[in-house]
Motif scaffolding. Structure first.
Motif, PDB file in Angstrom:
ATOM      1  N   ARG A  16      34.378  32.519  42.222  1.00 39.14           N
ATOM      2  CA  ARG A  16      34.853  33.802  42.740  1.00 39.14           C
ATOM      3  C   ARG A  16      36.194  34.173  42.115  1.00 39.14           C
ATOM      4  N   ARG A  17      37.051  33.178  41.963  1.00 37.56           N
ATOM      5  CA  ARG A  17      38.348  33.437  41.330  1.00 37.56           C
ATOM      6  C   ARG A  17      38.136  33.895  39.886  1.00 37.56           C
ATOM      7  N   ARG A  18      37.215  33.245  39.196  1.00 36.22           N
ATOM      8  CA  ARG A  18      36.927  33.626  37.815  1.00 36.22           C
ATOM      9  C   ARG A  18      36.374  35.038  37.746  1.00 36.22           C
ATOM     10  N   ALA A  19      35.521  35.403  38.692  1.00 31.82           N
ATOM     11  CA  ALA A  19      34.952  36.752  38.708  1.00 31.82           C
ATOM     12  C   ALA A  19      36.033  37.796  38.944  1.00 31.82           C
ATOM     13  N   ILE A  20      37.000  37.476  39.783  1.00 31.18           N
ATOM     14  CA  ILE A  20      38.099  38.411  40.048  1.00 31.18           C
ATOM     15  C   ILE A  20      38.930  38.625  38.782  1.00 31.18           C
ATOM     16  N   ILE A  21      39.234  37.528  38.082  1.00 30.52           N
ATOM     17  CA  ILE A  21      40.022  37.650  36.856  1.00 30.52           C
ATOM     18  C   ILE A  21      39.226  38.386  35.785  1.00 30.52           C
ATOM     19  N   ASP A  22      37.912  38.120  35.702  1.00 23.72           N
ATOM     20  CA  ASP A  22      37.056  38.850  34.754  1.00 23.72           C
ATOM     21  C   ASP A  22      37.132  40.357  35.004  1.00 23.72           C
ATOM     22  N   ALA A  23      37.025  40.733  36.278  1.00 26.49           N
ATOM     23  CA  ALA A  23      37.051  42.150  36.637  1.00 26.49           C
ATOM     24  C   ALA A  23      38.406  42.764  36.297  1.00 26.49           C
ATOM     25  N   ALA A  24      39.466  42.067  36.640  1.00 27.05           N
ATOM     26  CA  ALA A  24      40.812  42.574  36.362  1.00 27.05           C
ATOM     27  C   ALA A  24      41.049  42.708  34.861  1.00 27.05           C
ATOM     28  N   GLU A  25      40.570  41.738  34.104  1.00 27.94           N
ATOM     29  CA  GLU A  25      40.752  41.772  32.650  1.00 27.94           C
ATOM     30  C   GLU A  25      40.050  42.987  32.044  1.00 27.94           C
ATOM     31  N   GLU A  26      38.858  43.274  32.497  1.00 24.94           N
ATOM     32  CA  GLU A  26      38.118  44.417  31.975  1.00 24.94           C
ATOM     33  C   GLU A  26      38.818  45.729  32.325  1.00 24.94           C
ATOM     34  N   ILE A  27      39.328  45.824  33.540  1.00 29.98           N
ATOM     35  CA  ILE A  27      40.048  47.037  33.945  1.00 29.98           C
ATOM     36  C   ILE A  27      41.320  47.200  33.110  1.00 29.98           C
ATOM     37  N   LEU A  28      42.037  46.113  32.920  1.00 26.54           N
ATOM     38  CA  LEU A  28      43.274  46.164  32.138  1.00 26.54           C
ATOM     39  C   LEU A  28      42.981  46.562  30.700  1.00 26.54           C
TER      40      LEU A  28
END
Length: 206
Positions: A16-28
């Motif tokens: 779940r933590r990895r998915a959150i960072i994945d999502a944030a990275e794509e938005i950034l």
């Protein structure tokens, strides 16, 4: 059974933590820092905002996590440069090229590393990554002093941090908002100039 459940829970939390960072990275990457809100990250990762707080912290902590991951990925290139055959000067220039490519290809991530948000719960991860790379630069400078190609009066550690700060300063010109901004297509010549000046300053003949 309890140990199995604990391990399963830990894996789920990590995923779940990895998915959150994945999502944030794509938005950034697509929208820049202004587009990155916890609500946007939660929607893209399909989690509750509270889950983000639980796994990473607030917005600044999410940004720092994204920056740390990006630098970790770039570390392979940096490590390869420092481990490459050649003179200390050649290895330093290879590392500078890898660092520059990271800054130009991932400008939002680089800016977070150069100017990390001060309200994050911890910046130790970023500081550790910078220290690790500067230690490799220090070792390369020390090799140059030892083989006589660099000025014997150099303090390798102080010089490493000075070179790192100088590179950051030049690369930061790309995000200025005034007429002193250097556009990314023009950054190459500026960097070539500063690298030539810096490496000449290391020379044992100066």
């Amino acid at each position: 059974m309890a140990a199995h459940e604990t391990s399963r829970t830990a894996r789920r939390m990590t995923a779940r933590r990895r998915a959150i960072i994945d999502a944030a990275e794509e938005i950034l990457r697509t929208g820049g820092p202004g587009a990155l809100t916890l609500e946007a990250v939660a929607e893209r990762a399909d989690v509750a905002v509270q889950t983000i707080y639980n796994r990473l912290g607030g917005r600044s902590d999410v940004l720092v996590a994204v920056a740390e991951r990006a630098f970790e990925e770039n570390r392979e290139c940096m490590d390869a440069a420092y481990a490459a055959p050649g003179t200390p000067r050649e290895r330093i220039l290879l590392a500078a090229d890898a660092y520059t490519r990271f800054a130009l290809e991932s400008p939002h991530h680089f800016r977070l590393l150069a100017e990390p948000p001060g309200d994050a719960d911890t910046l130790e991860g970023i500081a550790d990554l910078v220290d690790e790379q500067n230690a490799k630069l220090t070792a390369a400078l020390r090799d140059g002093v030892a083989d006589g190609s660099f000025n014997p009066d150099l303090d390798p550690r102080a010089t490493a941090y000075a070179l790192w700060a100088a590179m950051n300063g030049v690369l930061a010109l790309s995000w200025r908002a005034d007429r002193l901004r250097v556009a990314l297509p023009d950054m190459g010549s500026v960097l070539d100039t500063i690298l030539a000046v810096m490496t000449r300053g290391l020379d044992s003949r100066t």
